[in-house]
Enzyme design. Structure first.
Site: not given
Length: 256
Positions: A10, A36, A149, A151, A247
């Site tokens: 992130n 990310e 990830d 999601n 995360h």
């Protein structure tokens, strides 16, 4: 042992400020996959972003401060691939593949659909278009570890409040069915769930309220492996002692 770590940071610069790379230096991982990154490679001037002992590769999104993936590898890959031939994967830096002898490791960032209906439509289109890509990987004469990830939570065990989230992006029936198709019809293996059916093991927590403190989480970060690597996962960990993003890093040791 072959140690692989996956983590959605992130924002890799924010994670660096929170101590991610000091932690990583102690892990002795063979390959590290990051999602990310939220940075352009030319912005990563600090030597921390080139960890000692690793060959480092970044795939940036065209949009600054958005998406992006990275792979760090102790052994130099024979080939790096950053494109699948369609958007939003290519323009948003969502895919980075590193080829080694007989094995490829992919860092993948699946779009989120949680912000609005348009975002969910983009995610749905991604799932539809990425399914044949996953099938094509299985047809190659090599094994794969896909660190992503995703999601999406697959089963009730993968999300704390599963009853109240069944209409929310990331746990809707058609999203879960997509993963089921990858497993049951194509043969991909969630290596983590081969090793444990323990509940309350999550990898993402909302920054709202007390989600982290109360472990009200979602397991969104998986390593899927080709059938030939089924059963090779020997140990796992989800970092809860430190927090570098919303995360948690996931580590799996493979016996290859």
């Amino acid at each position: 042992m072959f140690r692989v770590i996956t983590c959605n940071t992130n924002g890799i610069r924010a994670a660096q400020r929170k101590g991610f790379f000091e932690w990583l230096a102690k892990q002795d991982a063979d390959v590290v996959c990051i999602q990310e990154t939220k940075a352009q490679e030319h912005q990563l001037v600090d030597e921390a972003f080139r960890p000692d002992g690793y060959h480092c590769y970044y795939n940036d999104a065209e949009k600054k401060g958005y998406s992006g993936t990275a792979v760090y590898a102790k052994r130099e890959p024979s080939r790096i691939e950053t494109k699948v031939g369609w958007d939003p994967v290519d323009s948003e830096g969502r895919y980075l593949r590193a080829d080694f002898e007989g094995l490829s490791v992919i860092s993948l960032y699946v779009p989120s659909g949680s912000s609005n209906e348009a975002a969910q439509a983009r995610k749905d289109l991604f799932m539809k278009k990425f399914t044949p890509h996953m099938k094509a990987l299985l047809d190659e004469d090599r094994e794969f570890i896909i660190c992503a990830d995703w999601n999406t939570c697959h089963q009730n065990i993968d999300i704390k409040n599963w009853r109240s989230n069944q209409k929310n992006s990331g746990f809707m029936p058609h999203e879960r069915e997509w993963l089921t198709e990858l497993y049951d019809e194509q043969g991909w293996v969630d290596v983590f769930r081969q090793m444990t059916t323990e509940p309350d093991l999550y990898t993402w927590w909302s920054n709202r309220g007390q989600a982290w403190t109360n472990n009200t989480g979602w397991r969104l970060d998986y390593m899927l492996v080709t059938p030939g690597l089924s059963g090779t996962g020997k140990a796992f960990s989800i970092l809860r002692d430190e927090r570098f993003s919303d995360h948690a890093p996931v580590t799996i040791d493979f016996e290859l």
